[in-house]
Design a protein around this motif. Structure first.
Motif, PDB file in Angstrom:
ATOM      1  N   ALA A 123       0.836  -1.206   0.000  1.00 33.31           N
ATOM      2  CA  ALA A 123       0.000   0.000   0.000  1.00 33.31           C
ATOM      3  C   ALA A 123       0.869   1.254   0.000  1.00 33.31           C
ATOM      4  O   ALA A 123       0.532   2.259  -0.646  1.00 33.31           O
ATOM      5  CB  ALA A 123      -0.935  -0.001   1.206  1.00 33.31           C
ATOM      6  N   TRP A 187      -6.049   2.537 -10.610  1.00 39.03           N
ATOM      7  CA  TRP A 187      -6.845   1.463 -10.016  1.00 39.03           C
ATOM      8  C   TRP A 187      -7.169   0.396 -11.051  1.00 39.03           C
ATOM      9  O   TRP A 187      -7.066  -0.810 -10.779  1.00 39.03           O
ATOM     10  CB  TRP A 187      -8.123   2.055  -9.417  1.00 39.03           C
ATOM     11  N   ALA A 253      -7.434   5.698  -2.683  1.00 39.03           N
ATOM     12  CA  ALA A 253      -7.668   4.791  -1.564  1.00 39.03           C
ATOM     13  C   ALA A 253      -7.979   3.382  -2.066  1.00 39.03           C
ATOM     14  O   ALA A 253      -7.468   2.387  -1.530  1.00 39.03           O
ATOM     15  CB  ALA A 253      -8.819   5.312  -0.706  1.00 39.03           C
ATOM     16  N   LEU A 254      -8.807   3.291  -3.096  1.00 37.16           N
ATOM     17  CA  LEU A 254      -9.125   1.987  -3.672  1.00 37.16           C
ATOM     18  C   LEU A 254      -7.878   1.310  -4.226  1.00 37.16           C
ATOM     19  O   LEU A 254      -7.701   0.091  -4.108  1.00 37.16           O
ATOM     20  CB  LEU A 254     -10.171   2.141  -4.786  1.00 37.16           C
ATOM     21  N   CYS A 255      -7.015   2.107  -4.817  1.00 31.79           N
ATOM     22  CA  CYS A 255      -5.771   1.578  -5.361  1.00 31.79           C
ATOM     23  C   CYS A 255      -4.875   1.036  -4.245  1.00 31.79           C
ATOM     24  O   CYS A 255      -4.286  -0.036  -4.367  1.00 31.79           O
ATOM     25  CB  CYS A 255      -5.052   2.675  -6.140  1.00 31.79           C
ATOM     26  N   GLY A 256      -4.802   1.786  -3.135  1.00 32.22           N
ATOM     27  CA  GLY A 256      -4.008   1.333  -2.004  1.00 32.22           C
ATOM     28  C   GLY A 256      -4.531   0.033  -1.431  1.00 32.22           C
ATOM     29  O   GLY A 256      -3.761  -0.877  -1.095  1.00 32.22           O
ATOM     30  N   VAL A 257      -5.846  -0.076  -1.311  1.00 29.93           N
ATOM     31  CA  VAL A 257      -6.458  -1.311  -0.804  1.00 29.93           C
ATOM     32  C   VAL A 257      -6.178  -2.470  -1.755  1.00 29.93           C
ATOM     33  O   VAL A 257      -5.841  -3.586  -1.331  1.00 29.93           O
ATOM     34  CB  VAL A 257      -7.981  -1.119  -0.628  1.00 29.93           C
ATOM     35  N   ALA A 258      -6.307  -2.212  -3.059  1.00 30.59           N
ATOM     36  CA  ALA A 258      -6.057  -3.268  -4.047  1.00 30.59           C
ATOM     37  C   ALA A 258      -4.612  -3.759  -3.973  1.00 30.59           C
ATOM     38  O   ALA A 258      -4.354  -4.963  -4.066  1.00 30.59           O
ATOM     39  CB  ALA A 258      -6.381  -2.755  -5.447  1.00 30.59           C
ATOM     40  N   ALA A 260      -2.651  -3.563  -1.329  1.00 31.75           N
ATOM     41  CA  ALA A 260      -2.459  -4.267  -0.048  1.00 31.75           C
ATOM     42  C   ALA A 260      -2.977  -5.690  -0.109  1.00 31.75           C
ATOM     43  O   ALA A 260      -2.454  -6.577   0.574  1.00 31.75           O
ATOM     44  CB  ALA A 260      -3.172  -3.496   1.062  1.00 31.75           C
ATOM     45  N   ARG A 261      -3.974  -5.942  -0.944  1.00 28.16           N
ATOM     46  CA  ARG A 261      -4.582  -7.270  -1.040  1.00 28.16           C
ATOM     47  C   ARG A 261      -4.095  -8.070  -2.232  1.00 28.16           C
ATOM     48  O   ARG A 261      -4.644  -9.129  -2.542  1.00 28.16           O
ATOM     49  CB  ARG A 261      -6.109  -7.115  -1.129  1.00 28.16           C
TER      50      ARG A 261
END
Length: 266
Positions: A123, A187, A253-258, A260-261
């Motif tokens: 992230a 993203w 934020a969505l990119c960071g979550v993606a 991280a997962r």
């Protein structure tokens, strides 16, 4: 020693983020994609503006018809008006390509697997990419403004007066805002694990923005407001521009979550 531990722990994430920014900055600096995107955007827009102005001066009917009322506007207002029209669409495409490369190349080049072995959270790597991207976009905005100012001086418009300065000041604002609304490409490149999904998303944003602008319903739509404001400032409330940061905030934020997962097996 016990009292110092929280401070050290709090400083660690910041140090990891700085490391991510430094690495991503080196990647961007050595990238031919980022270099040529910058050159094509900055030099290309300036050259295209000169070509359009030359066509208008020579009486090219087709060019004059496409420009509409703008064809009869001279001086800095006419130059900036042409540049912002070109930049609104062309700039969004260029920024989308840059983001698609920054995020999609890790999958296309097969380097994403190595990121799992790094001590830096993925992230933080994604955030570092976005920070470097924004810094680069600001630099592009400054360079393009200088180039357009130089074009105006070459054309004999003289020193920029107060009115001309206001016209020219719209350009860097447009470039930065355009860069912000291109963030969904990052993203998409992450979810699609490659460059093409990001490029396709950028094209989709351009098409949707054009349709909404033609339908005259885009003044308060973040992906439309920057271009409408730059072309006709009086048609867009200044408050509408405040909605633009919602795009990079949400999709960043969505990119960071993606990131991280991320998993290597899918």
């Amino acid at each position: 020693m016990t009292a110092a531990t929280p401070t050290s722990s709090a400083a660690a994430p910041h140090g990891l983020l700085r490391a991510a920014i430094a690495v991503e900055a080196r990647k961007a600096w050595s990238s031919h994609v980022m270099l040529w995107t910058t050159v094509l955007l900055v030099v290309g827009v300036g050259a295209l503006a000169l070509g359009i102005l030359a066509a208008v001066a020579s009486g090219e009917a087709q060019v004059i018809a496409k420009l509409g009322p703008l064809a009869g506007v001279g001086g800095w207002a006419g130059l900036v008006g042409i540049v912002v029209q070109v930049t609104a669409a062309g700039g969004l495409g260029a920024f989308g390509i840059a983001l698609s490369w920054m995020f999609g190349r890790e999958f296309a080049d097969g380097t994403v697997a190595a990121l799992f072995a790094l001590p830096v959270p993925r992230a933080a790597i994604a955030l570092g990419k976005l920070i470097v991207y924004v810094i680069w976009a600001i630099a592009v905005a400054a360079l393009l403004t200088v180039v357009v100012g130089g074009v105006g001086l070459v054309l004999g418009y003289g020193a920029t007066d107060a009115a001309g300065l206001r016209e020219l000041a719209r350009l860097p604002v447009l470039v930065v805002l355009t860069a912000l609304i291109a963030v969904p490409a990052a993203w998409a490149a992450t979810l699609g694990r490659g460059l093409l999904p990001g490029v396709a998303t950028t094209i989709g944003i351009i098409v949707v923005a054009q349709v909404l602008a033609i339908a005259d319903v885009g003044a308060w739509v973040p992906i439309v407001a920057p271009a409408l404001w730059a072309i006709a400032p009086d048609s867009v409330p200044a408050a509408a521009l405040l909605t633009v940061p919602s795009v990079p905030l949400v999709f960043g934020a969505l990119c960071g979550v993606a990131w991280a997962r991320l998993q290597l097996d899918r």
